[in-house]
Design a protein around this motif. Structure first.
Motif, PDB file in Angstrom:
ATOM      1  N   HIS A  30       0.842  -1.198   0.000  1.00 51.51           N
ATOM      2  CA  HIS A  30       0.000   0.000   0.000  1.00 51.51           C
ATOM      3  C   HIS A  30       0.879   1.252   0.000  1.00 51.51           C
ATOM      4  O   HIS A  30       2.029   1.196   0.436  1.00 51.51           O
ATOM      5  CB  HIS A  30      -0.903   0.018   1.239  1.00 51.51           C
ATOM      6  N   GLY A  31       0.316   2.334  -0.490  1.00 53.70           N
ATOM      7  CA  GLY A  31       1.041   3.609  -0.411  1.00 53.70           C
ATOM      8  C   GLY A  31       1.597   4.096  -1.744  1.00 53.70           C
ATOM      9  O   GLY A  31       2.243   5.141  -1.799  1.00 53.70           O
ATOM     10  N   GLY A  32       1.373   3.345  -2.819  1.00 54.03           N
ATOM     11  CA  GLY A  32       1.773   3.846  -4.142  1.00 54.03           C
ATOM     12  C   GLY A  32       3.265   3.862  -4.385  1.00 54.03           C
ATOM     13  O   GLY A  32       3.760   4.658  -5.191  1.00 54.03           O
ATOM     14  N   ARG A  33       4.015   2.985  -3.720  1.00 54.41           N
ATOM     15  CA  ARG A  33       5.471   2.964  -3.922  1.00 54.41           C
ATOM     16  C   ARG A  33       5.951   1.686  -4.610  1.00 54.41           C
ATOM     17  O   ARG A  33       7.131   1.529  -4.870  1.00 54.41           O
ATOM     18  CB  ARG A  33       6.181   3.125  -2.577  1.00 54.41           C
ATOM     19  N   VAL A 386      -1.104   5.830  -6.594  1.00 57.40           N
ATOM     20  CA  VAL A 386       0.109   6.528  -7.025  1.00 57.40           C
ATOM     21  C   VAL A 386      -0.158   8.044  -7.146  1.00 57.40           C
ATOM     22  O   VAL A 386       0.757   8.866  -7.034  1.00 57.40           O
ATOM     23  CB  VAL A 386       0.617   5.931  -8.365  1.00 57.40           C
ATOM     24  N   ALA A 387      -1.435   8.394  -7.346  1.00 61.01           N
ATOM     25  CA  ALA A 387      -1.765   9.808  -7.575  1.00 61.01           C
ATOM     26  C   ALA A 387      -1.223  10.715  -6.478  1.00 61.01           C
ATOM     27  O   ALA A 387      -0.795  11.841  -6.743  1.00 61.01           O
ATOM     28  CB  ALA A 387      -3.277   9.967  -7.703  1.00 61.01           C
ATOM     29  N   SER A 388      -1.207  10.215  -5.249  1.00 65.46           N
ATOM     30  CA  SER A 388      -0.783  11.098  -4.153  1.00 65.46           C
ATOM     31  C   SER A 388       0.735  11.135  -3.981  1.00 65.46           C
ATOM     32  O   SER A 388       1.233  11.846  -3.118  1.00 65.46           O
ATOM     33  CB  SER A 388      -1.454  10.653  -2.851  1.00 65.46           C
ATOM     34  N   THR A 389       1.473  10.364  -4.790  1.00 66.89           N
ATOM     35  CA  THR A 389       2.928  10.321  -4.589  1.00 66.89           C
ATOM     36  C   THR A 389       3.716  10.798  -5.815  1.00 66.89           C
ATOM     37  O   THR A 389       4.945  10.763  -5.796  1.00 66.89           O
ATOM     38  CB  THR A 389       3.385   8.882  -4.274  1.00 66.89           C
ATOM     39  N   THR A 390       3.011  11.223  -6.865  1.00 64.94           N
ATOM     40  CA  THR A 390       3.707  11.500  -8.127  1.00 64.94           C
ATOM     41  C   THR A 390       4.756  12.609  -8.003  1.00 64.94           C
ATOM     42  O   THR A 390       5.817  12.537  -8.624  1.00 64.94           O
ATOM     43  CB  THR A 390       2.714  11.890  -9.247  1.00 64.94           C
ATOM     44  N   GLY A 391       4.450  13.645  -7.212  1.00 64.86           N
ATOM     45  CA  GLY A 391       5.394  14.761  -7.070  1.00 64.86           C
ATOM     46  C   GLY A 391       6.709  14.280  -6.484  1.00 64.86           C
ATOM     47  O   GLY A 391       7.791  14.589  -7.005  1.00 64.86           O
ATOM     48  N   GLN A 392       6.604  13.489  -5.442  1.00 66.95           N
ATOM     49  CA  GLN A 392       7.807  12.960  -4.788  1.00 66.95           C
ATOM     50  C   GLN A 392       8.562  12.030  -5.736  1.00 66.95           C
ATOM     51  O   GLN A 392       9.789  12.047  -5.803  1.00 66.95           O
ATOM     52  CB  GLN A 392       7.391  12.205  -3.514  1.00 66.95           C
TER      53      GLN A 392
END
Ligand SMILES: Cc1ncc(COP(=O)(O)O)c(C=O)c1O
Length: 484
Positions: A30-33, A386-392
């Motif tokens: 989980h978490g988009g990584r 993944v949407a919430s992690t794209t910037g990072q």
């Protein structure tokens, strides 16, 4: 090491604590990584709901739907929903299977058994078709005709037409392909198969639950489902973009007559008459109930929203790749995959080193080996989380690529390279694998720095790579010694 059969049973709390400890070594689900293996919608409460539903039906046995009508009702509901999503009509029938591979094996079995007169039935697929087709052909003793894809990574209709012969029982293609995420020209291929009177299967295992929503959101994607004339079957995995827990896929057929040869029936023994639509006989109702709960909880509007988040994430990641020196997009990011290759310029990074650098920053990607004319690539399966992690990710990609460029290509010890160059699959023994694993630093079970290993595998011809990895997996899969 864990003792599966202790002399005396141990308390449940302790058992669960041990399981949690084991799980701590896994990649993050989980978490988009993690950009492969798992599908995370990032929806509050969904996991808990699916687990509760799984628990309600875990003991139900799918062997006999007359004994367990709840399972029949759930399966029919899932098949009905899939048929409506994927262009079916009142003739459409289907089965719930345990996964994509099982759905594909059954599509091939149905096609093969529809032609008992053909001594060596043949299956035609594009070179980008999922490996599960090769497995189906192998298990079912069907000959596999692999047709090279065009420069656009899509199945080539003219070459496919030329590959169809009198013994072809099935033509298949992907919507989309796993490796690159591109959609094959299904209408053209299906028309060619239909003209020759051959079944045509669409492998939408990977993207079948997100493509219809991407299209609704305006993505320019071709028709790919049962609404296309000539498509005789289609598969979609609920444990992928329907975000259901593992163990559920659906295989749809255009009509009952096409499905019939999929069944296995046997009354020639003294026990119960066995009628199986799928490969497993006894199977748990748990995953099916969990899938139904997931679909009902998310709903059509929810899937549209998840697809919108996925689409946005794909576009941000694709832009990040384009903006990063040393890498380039390898395939058009038209669905839910971002596939990158090393840049053409002299600054191109070693992709396997890049994958390690990303892993060191907490991003777990999937390296893909060079294949024919295609270079090695990195595959990113993009899900809504993944949407919430794209910037990072974008920032870390730039940093990781710079570091990978500074490091240069992965270095392999010279003696290992010389030995590897002389290897053939027949020479691979358990001893050799043990020595290689030791020499490459894999013996301790740390798989975080894989660039050297991947470079070695990338240089190996496919048959040698298969032998090496089979040997390695066999080395890992050993019975645990007894402990206290
Ligand atoms: C296009 C495609 N087909 C089939 C499969 C096989 O699915 P499974 O791993 O569920 O057996 C996959 C898995 O990634 C896939 O992407």
């Amino acid at each position: 090491m864990i003792e599966a059969l202790p002399a005396k049973g141990i308390p449940g709390e302790q058992v669960l604590a041990e399981l949690r400890e084991l799980r701590a070594a896994d990649l993050p689900t989980h978490g988009g990584r993690l950009f492969a293996y798992v599908y995370d919608p990032d929806l509050d409460g969904l996991d808990e709901l699916a687990r509760a539903a799984h628990a309600i039906s875990a003991a139900v046995n799918g062997l006999d739907p007359t004994a367990f009508p709840s399972l029949l009702a759930m399966e029919n509901a899932l098949v009905g929903a899939a048929a409506r999503l994927l262009g079916g009509d009142h003739h459409t029938v289907g089965s719930v299977t345990g996964g994509g591979t099982e759905s594909l094996i059954l599509a091939v079995k149905a096609a093969r058994d529809a032609h008992p007169d053909i001594a060596t039935p043949r299956l035609v697929v594009p070179s980008t078709a999922h490996a599960a087709f090769a497995k189906a052909a192998h298990y079912l003793r069907v000959a596999l005709d692999v047709v090279p894809v065009g420069a656009d990574l899509r199945a080539d209709p003219a070459a496919t037409a030329a590959a169809i012969g009198p013994d072809t029982v099935l033509v298949a293609a992907s919507a989309p392909s796993y490796a690159h995420g591109v959609v094959d020209p299904i209408p053209q291929l299906a028309a060619i198969a239909a003209e020759r009177g051959v079944r045509f299967h669409v492998d939408a295992c990977f993207g079948g639950w997100v493509l219809p929503y991407l299209r609704r959101l305006g993505a320019a994607l071709p028709d790919f489902d049962l609404s296309v004339a000539g498509v005789t079957s289609i598969s979609v995995d609920l444990h992928k973009y329907a975000y259901a827990p593992k163990g559920v896929s659906i295989l749809l057929h255009r009509d009952e007559a096409l499905r019939l040869p999929q069944y296995f029936a046997y009354a020639g023994w003294p026990g119960y008459t066995m009628i199986n639509p799928v490969i497993s006989s006894t199977r748990s109702g748990g995953p099916i109930a969990a899938a139904l709960a997931t679909l009902r909880s998310i709903g059509d509007a929810g899937y549209l929203d998840l697809a919108a988040r996925t689409r946005e994430a794909v576009s941000v990641l694709a832009e990040a790749v384009t903006a990063t020196p040393g890498v380039r997009l390898f395939a058009p990011p038209e669905t839910s995959v971002v596939c990158l290759a090393s840049g053409d310029d002299p600054d191109g990074v070693d992709l396997f080193v890049l994958a390690d650098e990303l892993a060191a920053r907490g991003w777990h990607t999937q390296p893909q080996m060079a294949f024919g004319e295609m270079p090695a690539t990195i595959h990113l399966t993009v899900t809504a989380a993944v949407a919430s992690t794209t910037g990072q990710f974008a920032a870390d990609l730039a940093d990781a690529a710079a570091q990978a460029r500074a490091r240069g290509p992965a270095e392999l010890p010279a003696p290992l390279l010389t030995a590897a160059a002389a290897l053939t699959p027949e020479m691979v023994t358990p001893e050799l694998i043990g020595g290689l694993a030791e020499g490459l630093g894999l013996a301790g079970g740390d798989f975080s720095r894989m660039a050297a290993v991947n470079s070695l595998l990338n240089a190996a011809p496919p048959a040698l790579r298969e032998a090496l990895l089979t040997g390695f997996l066999s080395l890992l899969q050993r019975p645990a010694a007894a402990t206290e």
